[in-house]
Scaffold this motif. Sequence first.
Motif, PDB file in Angstrom:
ATOM      1  N   SER A   1       1.291  -1.330   0.002  1.00 34.67           N
ATOM      2  CA  SER A   1      -0.079   0.113   0.258  1.00 34.67           C
ATOM      3  C   SER A   1       0.669   1.263   0.007  1.00 34.67           C
ATOM      4  CB  SER A   1      -0.725   0.318   1.560  1.00 34.67           C
ATOM      5  OG  SER A   1      -1.302   1.607   1.509  1.00 34.67           O
ATOM      6  N   LEU A   2       0.511   2.157  -1.069  1.00 36.35           N
ATOM      7  CA  LEU A   2       1.187   3.359  -0.736  1.00 36.35           C
ATOM      8  C   LEU A   2       0.261   4.521   0.455  1.00 36.35           C
ATOM      9  CD1 LEU A   2       2.725   3.211  -4.154  1.00 36.35           C
ATOM     10  CD2 LEU A   2       3.421   3.253  -1.657  1.00 36.35           C
ATOM     11  N   ASP A   3      -0.497   4.410   1.033  1.00 43.67           N
ATOM     12  CA  ASP A   3      -1.216   5.180   1.626  1.00 43.67           C
ATOM     13  C   ASP A   3      -0.831   6.132   2.325  1.00 43.67           C
ATOM     14  OD1 ASP A   3      -3.777   4.000   0.290  1.00 43.67           O
ATOM     15  OD2 ASP A   3      -4.521   2.987   2.215  1.00 43.67           O
ATOM     16  N   LEU A   4      -1.617   7.499   2.587  1.00 48.19           N
ATOM     17  CA  LEU A   4      -0.454   8.388   3.202  1.00 48.19           C
ATOM     18  C   LEU A   4      -0.417   7.500   4.734  1.00 48.19           C
ATOM     19  CD1 LEU A   4      -1.129  11.750   2.150  1.00 48.19           C
ATOM     20  CD2 LEU A   4       0.719  10.585   1.780  1.00 48.19           C
ATOM     21  N   ASN A   5       0.317   7.097   5.165  1.00 52.63           N
ATOM     22  CA  ASN A   5       0.356   6.591   6.773  1.00 52.63           C
ATOM     23  C   ASN A   5       1.756   6.245   6.892  1.00 52.63           C
ATOM     24  OD1 ASN A   5       0.421   3.630   5.502  1.00 52.63           O
ATOM     25  ND2 ASN A   5      -2.571   4.061   5.823  1.00 52.63           N
ATOM     26  N   GLU A   6       2.129   5.427   8.307  1.00 52.49           N
ATOM     27  CA  GLU A   6       3.124   4.989   8.143  1.00 52.49           C
ATOM     28  C   GLU A   6       3.433   3.647   7.432  1.00 52.49           C
ATOM     29  OE1 GLU A   6       3.888   3.923  11.974  1.00 52.49           O
ATOM     30  OE2 GLU A   6       3.514   6.083  12.474  1.00 52.49           O
ATOM     31  N   GLU A   7       2.710   2.892   7.348  1.00 54.96           N
ATOM     32  CA  GLU A   7       2.374   2.150   6.233  1.00 54.96           C
ATOM     33  C   GLU A   7       2.826   2.040   4.820  1.00 54.96           C
ATOM     34  OE1 GLU A   7       0.341  -1.549   4.466  1.00 54.96           O
ATOM     35  OE2 GLU A   7      -0.736  -0.658   6.091  1.00 54.96           O
ATOM     36  N   GLY A   8       2.178   3.116   4.547  1.00 46.53           N
ATOM     37  CA  GLY A   8       2.568   3.358   2.671  1.00 46.53           C
ATOM     38  C   GLY A   8       3.987   4.230   2.964  1.00 46.53           C
ATOM     39  N   ASP A   9       4.483   5.240   4.043  1.00 43.65           N
ATOM     40  CA  ASP A   9       5.520   5.812   4.483  1.00 43.65           C
ATOM     41  C   ASP A   9       6.833   4.847   4.235  1.00 43.65           C
ATOM     42  OD1 ASP A   9       5.169   8.415   3.827  1.00 43.65           O
ATOM     43  OD2 ASP A   9       4.537   8.756   6.353  1.00 43.65           O
ATOM     44  N   ARG A  10       6.542   3.352   4.777  1.00 44.90           N
ATOM     45  CA  ARG A  10       7.927   2.814   4.338  1.00 44.90           C
ATOM     46  C   ARG A  10       7.731   2.174   3.333  1.00 44.90           C
ATOM     47  NH1 ARG A  10       5.384   1.495   9.465  1.00 44.90           N
ATOM     48  NH2 ARG A  10       4.028  -0.392   8.753  1.00 44.90           N
ATOM     49  N   ALA A  11       7.383   2.092   2.824  1.00 43.69           N
ATOM     50  CA  ALA A  11       7.576   1.274   1.080  1.00 43.69           C
ATOM     51  C   ALA A  11       7.235   2.140   0.963  1.00 43.69           C
ATOM     52  CB  ALA A  11       5.128   0.595   0.854  1.00 43.69           C
ATOM     53  N   ALA A  12       6.899   3.230   0.708  1.00 46.63           N
ATOM     54  CA  ALA A  12       7.935   4.344  -0.417  1.00 46.63           C
ATOM     55  C   ALA A  12       9.102   4.376  -0.175  1.00 46.63           C
ATOM     56  CB  ALA A  12       6.791   6.044  -0.287  1.00 46.63           C
ATOM     57  N   GLU A  13       9.496   4.815   1.216  1.00 44.26           N
ATOM     58  CA  GLU A  13      10.965   5.002   1.359  1.00 44.26           C
ATOM     59  C   GLU A  13      12.117   3.530   0.696  1.00 44.26           C
ATOM     60  OE1 GLU A  13      13.791   6.746   1.906  1.00 44.26           O
ATOM     61  OE2 GLU A  13      12.007   7.890   2.346  1.00 44.26           O
ATOM     62  N   MET A  14      11.071   1.912   0.826  1.00 43.39           N
ATOM     63  CA  MET A  14      11.773   1.345   0.333  1.00 43.39           C
ATOM     64  C   MET A  14      12.528   1.090  -1.603  1.00 43.39           C
ATOM     65  SD  MET A  14      10.302  -2.819   1.152  1.00 43.39           S
ATOM     66  CE  MET A  14       8.353  -1.895  -0.069  1.00 43.39           C
ATOM     67  N   ALA A  15      11.317   1.624  -1.675  1.00 36.16           N
ATOM     68  CA  ALA A  15      10.984   1.635  -3.352  1.00 36.16           C
ATOM     69  C   ALA A  15      11.485   3.268  -3.729  1.00 36.16           C
ATOM     70  CB  ALA A  15       9.881   2.142  -3.972  1.00 36.16           C
ATOM     71  N   ILE A  16      12.316   4.469  -3.402  1.00 36.94           N
ATOM     72  CA  ILE A  16      12.620   5.416  -2.836  1.00 36.94           C
ATOM     73  C   ILE A  16      14.938   4.627  -3.182  1.00 36.94           C
ATOM     74  CG2 ILE A  16      13.945   7.800  -2.355  1.00 36.94           C
ATOM     75  CD1 ILE A  16      10.914   8.018  -1.953  1.00 36.94           C
ATOM     76  N   GLU A  17      15.110   4.110  -1.756  1.00 29.81           N
ATOM     77  CA  GLU A  17      16.185   3.952  -2.392  1.00 29.81           C
ATOM     78  C   GLU A  17      16.609   2.555  -3.210  1.00 29.81           C
ATOM     79  OE1 GLU A  17      16.319   2.079   2.162  1.00 29.81           O
ATOM     80  OE2 GLU A  17      15.725   4.137   3.174  1.00 29.81           O
ATOM     81  N   ASN A  18      15.826   1.737  -3.430  1.00 28.79           N
ATOM     82  CA  ASN A  18      15.843   0.394  -4.760  1.00 28.79           C
ATOM     83  C   ASN A  18      14.768   0.385  -5.524  1.00 28.79           C
ATOM     84  OD1 ASN A  18      18.837  -0.832  -3.429  1.00 28.79           O
ATOM     85  ND2 ASN A  18      16.968  -0.719  -1.483  1.00 28.79           N
ATOM     86  N   PRO A  19      14.585   1.612  -6.141  1.00 20.29           N
ATOM     87  CA  PRO A  19      13.689   1.677  -7.327  1.00 20.29           C
ATOM     88  C   PRO A  19      13.736   0.694  -8.234  1.00 20.29           C
ATOM     89  CG  PRO A  19      15.036   3.488  -8.160  1.00 20.29           C
ATOM     90  CD  PRO A  19      15.806   2.329  -6.106  1.00 20.29           C
ATOM     91  N   GLU A  20      15.050  -0.476  -8.128  1.00 19.36           N
ATOM     92  CA  GLU A  20      15.276  -1.032  -9.691  1.00 19.36           C
ATOM     93  C   GLU A  20      14.619  -2.517  -8.939  1.00 19.36           C
ATOM     94  OE1 GLU A  20      16.280  -0.864 -12.435  1.00 19.36           O
ATOM     95  OE2 GLU A  20      17.208   1.688 -12.708  1.00 19.36           O
ATOM     96  N   LYS A  21      13.890  -2.588  -8.077  1.00 21.87           N
ATOM     97  CA  LYS A  21      13.302  -3.632  -7.592  1.00 21.87           C
ATOM     98  C   LYS A  21      11.464  -4.021  -7.841  1.00 21.87           C
ATOM     99  CE  LYS A  21      16.684  -5.188  -4.135  1.00 21.87           C
ATOM    100  NZ  LYS A  21      17.243  -5.978  -2.551  1.00 21.87           N
ATOM    101  N   TYR A  22      11.015  -2.710  -7.755  1.00 22.80           N
ATOM    102  CA  TYR A  22       9.275  -2.460  -7.560  1.00 22.80           C
ATOM    103  C   TYR A  22       9.175  -2.082  -9.320  1.00 22.80           C
ATOM    104  CZ  TYR A  22      11.214  -2.604  -3.233  1.00 22.80           C
ATOM    105  OH  TYR A  22      11.412  -3.157  -1.645  1.00 22.80           O
ATOM    106  N   VAL A  23       7.438  -1.643  -9.205  1.00 20.01           N
ATOM    107  CA  VAL A  23       6.905  -1.668 -10.350  1.00 20.01           C
ATOM    108  C   VAL A  23       5.839  -0.260  -9.611  1.00 20.01           C
ATOM    109  CG1 VAL A  23       5.798  -3.335 -10.912  1.00 20.01           C
ATOM    110  CG2 VAL A  23       4.994  -1.900 -13.003  1.00 20.01           C
TER     111      VAL A  23
END
Length: 486
Positions: free
Chosen positions: A350-372
């Motif tokens: 999920s990329l909702d504006l909450n802690e869970e979404g923030d963690r997912a967004a940060e994870m993808a920003i750090e390793n964008p090649e691993k995600y779509v």
Amino acid sequence: MSARLEPCVSIDFDSSALDEVVTKTKDWALMHGVCMRSRQNFSPDSINFAPFVLVPSTFPKKEFEKAIELQTLVNEMIYRIANNYEFLKTTLAITNTVDPFTAQLFKIYTTVQEEGVSQAIDLGLIRSDVMLGAEPEMPLSSFKLRQVEVNTIAAGFGWLGPSSGRLHRFVMQELGHGDKLQQLPENNALEALCGGMLKAWEIYNQPQAVILFIVEDITYNICDQRFHEFEIRKQNPNVRVVRRSLTQLGRGGAVLDAERKLIIDGQEVAVVYFRCGYAPDQYPSADGCEWDARLMIERSKAIKCPSISYHLAGTKKVQQVLAEPGFLERIFDNAEKVAKLRDVFTGLYSLDLNEEGDRAAEMAIENPEKYVLKPQREGGGNNVYGKEVAEVLKQLKDNPERASYILMDIIQPPLLRNWMIRPSTQPMLVDTLSELGIFGVIIGNSKEILHNSMGGHMLRTKIHTANEGGVAAGLGALDSPFLVDL
């Protein structure tokens, strides 16, 4: 480094041998309806052969058979979601606040729910798309199915899937490999999908009623659509198909009578089959006439394929929520079914504006090649890959629009060398990767499933460096599986 599958036969040709088989196969495709209209040089009176790879792609038999077996469970999953108002309402609540298109679909859904549904029967012609995936450096035997998405509206290639198999049977015989044809699985997608529409037509029980295809103003994937129409006529010569766009219907091309029958040119409509209506640009008019038409259809007694609830059940947000621990158990009370479905799920976040979404967004920003990054859209060409994933997520920081996307682990399928054949282009020997689609047919109401079956398959292949693989969108090529034991 990506794993590699071996081609099913040798693809080392000298130039004259390659030219002979390619020229002959292009002609075969043109003469057997393996075709599309050109987007570059459009004419309603001309078609090109659809892009294809020269030989069928090697595919593990065990995983193909698993996908076939799984399809009726996927059908049932979509059926259960579509008939669960509270689940859809809760799951899409945030998406509806940030994605106007999904919100408009949901508005139609709630309107009809509050008014009372006129037609209890739904028809689902569903396609579940999967790829082979494994951890890097793992052997080919470790590759297993990973679900990419489930398509519940305009799930195309019911004709082009089987016809590409026939094309490859022709090629294999031309290349002297007729002894290997048994490794190309039979594919009855066209018969099964059209049979599903005719079952729905029979349930409607009005012998003079027609089947309505909702189509684009300009249809590029014309053969895939028309062969459905021709197959319906073949299976039941008494059933007529009419084609209309949402714009035509919204401008007075259809009416509801006092009994909520959908009437077009004095003809009652038994079944509505959507090949259009899944993207915002397919509702272009400023006065909203296409949305008016969609609501009118949904209010009618016609059996819809899909109904608005089935359309919503196929959204990316629903897919992401189902992959969360515990959610499938809300849909099924059968642990074995849950385990089989979860076995093909990949990582979804999920990329909702909450802690869970923030963690997912940060994870993808750090390793964008691993995600779509996936928006709530169908039809190809919408997803975000590679470095752009990080750029988009940075731009969406603290922006509610971020919740209109989901994040998905990149699936790393094995590569396969093949010849890519495209109109007006020289054959290219390239590394490819493939996506398998399994069709399903389901008919039911909120209380029971009346019919549930697997309905054939299709295989799309793209150059491994291309992010999207839609053939109709001009990004992939037709293919068929060549089954092997790994």
